[in-house]
Design a protein around this motif. Sequence first.
Motif, mmCIF file in Angstrom:
data_model
loop_
_atom_site.group_PDB
_atom_site.id
_atom_site.type_symbol
_atom_site.label_atom_id
_atom_site.label_comp_id
_atom_site.label_asym_id
_atom_site.label_seq_id
_atom_site.Cartn_x
_atom_site.Cartn_y
_atom_site.Cartn_z
ATOM 1 N N ALA A 70 0.825 -1.226 0.000
ATOM 2 C CA ALA A 70 0.000 0.000 0.000
ATOM 3 C C ALA A 70 0.855 1.270 0.000
ATOM 4 O O ALA A 70 0.320 2.362 0.202
ATOM 5 N N LEU A 79 -1.470 1.093 -7.127
ATOM 6 C CA LEU A 79 -2.815 0.538 -6.929
ATOM 7 C C LEU A 79 -3.125 0.277 -5.456
ATOM 8 O O LEU A 79 -4.253 0.506 -5.003
ATOM 9 N N LEU A 134 5.077 -4.714 6.637
ATOM 10 C CA LEU A 134 4.939 -6.055 6.050
ATOM 11 C C LEU A 134 5.711 -6.190 4.744
ATOM 12 O O LEU A 134 5.401 -5.541 3.745
ATOM 13 N N ASP A 135 6.723 -7.048 4.780
ATOM 14 C CA ASP A 135 7.390 -7.516 3.554
ATOM 15 C C ASP A 135 6.800 -8.896 3.299
ATOM 16 O O ASP A 135 6.959 -9.806 4.133
ATOM 17 N N VAL A 136 6.134 -9.062 2.171
ATOM 18 C CA VAL A 136 5.379 -10.305 1.952
ATOM 19 C C VAL A 136 6.271 -11.544 1.871
ATOM 20 O O VAL A 136 5.789 -12.665 1.987
ATOM 21 N N ASN A 182 -1.802 -7.462 -3.241
ATOM 22 C CA ASN A 182 -1.476 -6.507 -4.302
ATOM 23 C C ASN A 182 0.030 -6.368 -4.519
ATOM 24 O O ASN A 182 0.467 -6.102 -5.633
ATOM 25 N N GLY A 187 3.684 -6.492 -5.540
ATOM 26 C CA GLY A 187 4.270 -7.221 -6.660
ATOM 27 C C GLY A 187 5.349 -6.408 -7.323
ATOM 28 O O GLY A 187 5.458 -5.196 -7.120
ATOM 29 N N VAL A 244 8.308 -12.651 -4.189
ATOM 30 C CA VAL A 244 7.368 -11.532 -3.991
ATOM 31 C C VAL A 244 6.001 -11.861 -4.593
ATOM 32 O O VAL A 244 4.973 -11.709 -3.926
ATOM 33 N N SER A 287 -2.282 -10.016 -13.486
ATOM 34 C CA SER A 287 -1.937 -9.167 -14.636
ATOM 35 C C SER A 287 -2.450 -9.855 -15.885
ATOM 36 O O SER A 287 -2.664 -11.070 -15.896
ATOM 37 N N TYR A 315 8.384 -12.630 -15.206
ATOM 38 C CA TYR A 315 7.152 -12.000 -14.708
ATOM 39 C C TYR A 315 5.941 -12.850 -15.106
ATOM 40 O O TYR A 315 5.054 -13.108 -14.285
ATOM 41 N N GLN A 359 -4.856 -6.949 -14.192
ATOM 42 C CA GLN A 359 -4.803 -5.558 -14.626
ATOM 43 C C GLN A 359 -3.883 -5.405 -15.837
ATOM 44 O O GLN A 359 -2.945 -6.155 -16.051
ATOM 45 N N ASP A 360 -4.218 -4.400 -16.610
ATOM 46 C CA ASP A 360 -3.442 -3.975 -17.770
ATOM 47 C C ASP A 360 -2.360 -3.036 -17.249
ATOM 48 O O ASP A 360 -2.343 -2.704 -16.074
ATOM 49 N N GLY A 361 -1.481 -2.574 -18.107
ATOM 50 C CA GLY A 361 -0.564 -1.512 -17.717
ATOM 51 C C GLY A 361 -1.383 -0.309 -17.267
ATOM 52 O O GLY A 361 -2.314 0.101 -17.951
ATOM 53 N N SER A 362 -1.082 0.222 -16.084
ATOM 54 C CA SER A 362 -1.876 1.346 -15.581
ATOM 55 C C SER A 362 -0.950 2.493 -15.196
ATOM 56 O O SER A 362 0.254 2.305 -15.007
ATOM 57 N N ASN A 377 1.773 4.573 -10.924
ATOM 58 C CA ASN A 377 2.445 3.602 -10.040
ATOM 59 C C ASN A 377 3.946 3.589 -10.327
ATOM 60 O O ASN A 377 4.420 4.210 -11.276
ATOM 61 N N ASN A 378 4.666 2.850 -9.500
ATOM 62 C CA ASN A 378 6.127 2.786 -9.635
ATOM 63 C C ASN A 378 6.604 1.525 -10.327
ATOM 64 O O ASN A 378 7.790 1.217 -10.309
HETATM 65 N N1 LIG Z 1 1.654 -1.199 -13.197
HETATM 66 C C1 LIG Z 1 1.415 -2.079 -14.118
HETATM 67 O O1 LIG Z 1 1.580 -1.800 -15.312
HETATM 68 C C2 LIG Z 1 0.903 -3.456 -13.741
HETATM 69 C C3 LIG Z 1 0.353 -4.256 -14.736
HETATM 70 C C4 LIG Z 1 -0.154 -5.502 -14.389
HETATM 71 C C5 LIG Z 1 -0.113 -5.920 -13.065
HETATM 72 N N2 LIG Z 1 0.460 -5.130 -12.094
HETATM 73 C C6 LIG Z 1 0.455 -5.635 -10.723
HETATM 74 O O2 LIG Z 1 -0.254 -4.717 -9.912
HETATM 75 C C7 LIG Z 1 0.193 -4.810 -8.559
HETATM 76 C C8 LIG Z 1 0.419 -3.403 -7.991
HETATM 77 O O3 LIG Z 1 1.487 -2.802 -8.656
HETATM 78 P P1 LIG Z 1 1.478 -1.242 -9.056
HETATM 79 O O4 LIG Z 1 1.162 -1.169 -10.489
HETATM 80 O O5 LIG Z 1 0.662 -0.471 -8.099
HETATM 81 O O6 LIG Z 1 3.052 -0.893 -8.901
HETATM 82 P P2 LIG Z 1 3.875 -0.229 -7.695
HETATM 83 O O7 LIG Z 1 3.512 1.204 -7.556
HETATM 84 O O8 LIG Z 1 5.308 -0.559 -7.979
HETATM 85 O O9 LIG Z 1 3.367 -0.991 -6.401
HETATM 86 C C9 LIG Z 1 3.898 -2.215 -5.989
HETATM 87 C C10 LIG Z 1 3.761 -2.321 -4.500
HETATM 88 O O10 LIG Z 1 4.278 -3.600 -4.098
HETATM 89 C C11 LIG Z 1 5.151 -3.372 -3.016
HETATM 90 N N3 LIG Z 1 6.151 -4.428 -2.842
HETATM 91 C C12 LIG Z 1 7.133 -4.823 -3.677
HETATM 92 N N4 LIG Z 1 7.850 -5.811 -3.105
HETATM 93 C C13 LIG Z 1 7.287 -6.043 -1.892
HETATM 94 C C14 LIG Z 1 7.555 -6.926 -0.818
HETATM 95 N N5 LIG Z 1 8.579 -7.809 -0.862
HETATM 96 N N6 LIG Z 1 6.754 -6.889 0.277
HETATM 97 C C15 LIG Z 1 5.728 -6.017 0.372
HETATM 98 N N7 LIG Z 1 5.447 -5.118 -0.590
HETATM 99 C C16 LIG Z 1 6.216 -5.151 -1.713
HETATM 100 C C17 LIG Z 1 5.799 -2.035 -3.297
HETATM 101 O O11 LIG Z 1 6.364 -1.550 -2.099
HETATM 102 P P3 LIG Z 1 7.730 -0.680 -2.020
HETATM 103 O O12 LIG Z 1 7.270 0.754 -2.118
HETATM 104 O O13 LIG Z 1 8.289 -1.055 -0.688
HETATM 105 O O14 LIG Z 1 8.599 -1.109 -3.173
HETATM 106 C C18 LIG Z 1 4.569 -1.253 -3.753
HETATM 107 O O15 LIG Z 1 3.825 -0.825 -2.648
HETATM 108 C C19 LIG Z 1 1.436 -5.702 -8.585
HETATM 109 O O16 LIG Z 1 1.085 -7.003 -8.158
HETATM 110 C C20 LIG Z 1 1.822 -5.727 -10.055
HETATM 111 O O17 LIG Z 1 2.507 -6.914 -10.407
HETATM 112 C C21 LIG Z 1 0.955 -3.905 -12.407
#
Ligand SMILES: NC(=O)c1ccc[n+]([C@@H]2O[C@H](COP(=O)([O-])OP(=O)(O)OC[C@H]3O[C@@H](n4cnc5c(N)ncnc54)[C@H](OP(=O)(O)O)[C@@H]3O)[C@@H](O)[C@H]2O)c1
Length: 272
Positions: free
Chosen positions: A10, A14, A53-55, A81, A83, A104, A133, A147, A177-180, A183-184
Amino acid sequence: MNKTIFITGASSGLGKLTAIHFAKMGWNVAATMRTPDKETELTKYSNIKIFKLDVTNVQQVRTAVEQAIAAFSRIDVVVNNAGMGTYGALELADEEDIDWQFAVNVRGPINVIRAFLPHYRANGGGMFINISSMMGVTTAVPTGSLYNMSKFALEGLIEGLYYELKPLNIELRLVEQDGSSGNNFVNNVIWNTNEDIKDYDAITAKVKRMFENMDSSRLEDPQNIVDEIEALATGASQQFRTLVGQSSKNLVALRNSVPIEEYLEKVMANFK
Ligand SMILES: NC(=O)c1ccc[n+]([C@@H]2O[C@H](COP(=O)([O-])OP(=O)(O)OC[C@H]3O[C@@H](n4cnc5c(N)ncnc54)[C@H](OP(=O)(O)O)[C@@H]3O)[C@@H](O)[C@H]2O)c1
């Protein structure tokens, strides 16, 4: 009584948007992240409590789950969430990065689900919403095998779990989810590289360029994904799999309509 949602990852993207959305809806929110000390936005909401929480850390998962249950008495919905993505040719990947991708995106949800099952069984039910995804149901880009592996594994895990959890009134949902935007994810991608091996340079450069050129107009509005999460959490939607985004839908429709050999070549052609 207000419902409670528990969210991993969080700190950004997302996960953070989902936490704020549910807090505004009046739910209690257990927002979890690796570095709570850095959080300044979610702390403004009285109905959001933040837990470290580190998953990938089984003990930390258990502790965070215990703390969240102690704080809110009952958790109704858990959103897996957190990832990250490892991209680049498999041959070039560091051993630890291969394991980290799995740790992760697959072991993480396993850890969280296992930690919550006693609570859900005691409550007579509950829900896990798992953020997958488009890359969990189809391949879409070269050099994304790790991935793809992680999200395909997540899909298999959740589908396989259905049979043992449904009789216990524990619901499972997948959101592809699609690319959104907002986010980081792309910034946090680990790229596999090895300066001595050049054979993958051209294809990797094309994939990197594609990521760099993804302007927000081509990316999904993350609020659409949050709206789907709300529909699932409230029961307005009972879909097992929710595919979000037109380009994901198009790609999956293509995959389902032609032989796999033809599909693979069509995707490849986009990167020639
Ligand atoms: N963005 C896209 O294009 C996309 C597309 C398809 C699916 N997704 C999926 O959507 C989900 C959310 O990603 P997002 O798009 O919101 O990207 P994001 O902004 O990078 O968010 C990812 C989150 O996961 C956390 N995380 C990473 N490693 C972790 C760990 N070991 N333990 C706990 N938290 C951890 C990150 O925390 P930190 O701040 O500590 O790194 C961050 O809060 C993910 O599962 C991703 O695979 C994303």
